[in-house]
Design a protein around this motif. Sequence first.
Motif, short mmCIF file in Angstrom:
data_model
loop_
_atom_site.label_atom_id
_atom_site.label_comp_id
_atom_site.label_asym_id
_atom_site.label_seq_id
_atom_site.Cartn_x
_atom_site.Cartn_y
_atom_site.Cartn_z
N ASP A 8 11.52 -5.42 -2.73
CA ASP A 8 10.69 -5.15 -3.40
C ASP A 8 9.29 -5.67 -2.87
N ALA A 9 9.36 -6.75 -2.26
CA ALA A 9 8.15 -7.29 -1.81
C ALA A 9 7.68 -6.44 -0.44
N GLU A 10 8.48 -6.02 0.15
CA GLU A 10 7.99 -5.26 1.37
C GLU A 10 7.55 -3.88 0.76
N ALA A 11 8.12 -3.26 -0.32
CA ALA A 11 7.41 -2.14 -0.92
C ALA A 11 5.85 -2.39 -1.53
N MET A 12 5.87 -3.44 -2.17
CA MET A 12 4.66 -4.07 -2.64
C MET A 12 3.58 -4.31 -1.49
N PHE A 13 4.12 -4.82 -0.63
CA PHE A 13 3.12 -5.04 0.48
C PHE A 13 2.74 -3.77 1.19
N ARG A 14 3.43 -2.86 1.27
CA ARG A 14 3.16 -1.43 2.28
C ARG A 14 2.09 -0.82 1.38
N ASP A 15 2.36 -0.80 -0.15
CA ASP A 15 1.33 -0.08 -1.18
C ASP A 15 0.18 -0.87 -1.16
N LEU A 16 0.14 -2.23 -1.14
CA LEU A 16 -0.89 -2.95 -1.24
C LEU A 16 -1.90 -2.84 0.18
N ILE A 17 -1.29 -2.62 1.43
CA ILE A 17 -1.79 -2.50 2.70
C ILE A 17 -2.55 -1.16 2.47
N ALA A 18 -2.22 -0.04 2.06
CA ALA A 18 -2.60 1.15 1.94
C ALA A 18 -3.73 1.02 1.19
N VAL A 19 -3.70 0.49 -0.05
CA VAL A 19 -4.88 0.36 -0.93
C VAL A 19 -6.13 -0.42 -0.33
N GLU A 20 -5.75 -1.76 0.22
CA GLU A 20 -6.72 -2.36 0.91
C GLU A 20 -7.39 -1.98 2.15
N GLU A 21 -6.53 -1.18 3.04
CA GLU A 21 -7.19 -0.50 4.17
C GLU A 21 -8.24 0.55 3.62
N ASN A 22 -7.82 1.18 2.66
CA ASN A 22 -8.72 2.44 2.11
C ASN A 22 -10.19 1.61 1.56
N ALA A 23 -9.80 0.62 0.57
CA ALA A 23 -11.04 0.06 -0.10
C ALA A 23 -11.88 -0.85 0.68
N LEU A 24 -11.14 -1.67 1.45
CA LEU A 24 -11.86 -2.75 2.11
C LEU A 24 -12.00 -2.50 3.68
#
Length: 131
Positions: A8-24
């Motif tokens: 679950d953590a892996e999936a969460m981090f993969r999603d988070l990275i996609a959002v952060e790379e796009n936004a930040l």
Amino acid sequence: MGDKNYTDAEAMFRDLIAVEENALGPEHALTMRSHRGLANALFNQGNYAGVEPEYRKVLELAEKVRGREHPETLEACYDLAGNLAREGKFPEAKDLAGRAADSALKAHGPNHPSTKKFKTSLTELETKNSL
């Protein structure tokens, strides 16, 4: 934490990275920390081959954003060295552990907890590599 939690953590981090790379952006400190979180989740699942590219990415980002001697960069060296050792890649692991130990010694002195941790890691790698 059970295997499902790390999955679950892996999936969460993969999603988070996609959002952060796009936004930040890919070089933002939060994005870099999320890559480290992903690497740690993969590590805790025993996916050492999957961990290596993530730890390499973290090290590359830390060097670029923070500099070669920054504590986060040295932690990235330590993380990658430990993973490489688990993969049996002792020469590179030893080089990275030595870099972290030497840099921490210069920056913090011999009694700092990071210096001691990195030096212990280097000593363990030297012992394993000589067997």
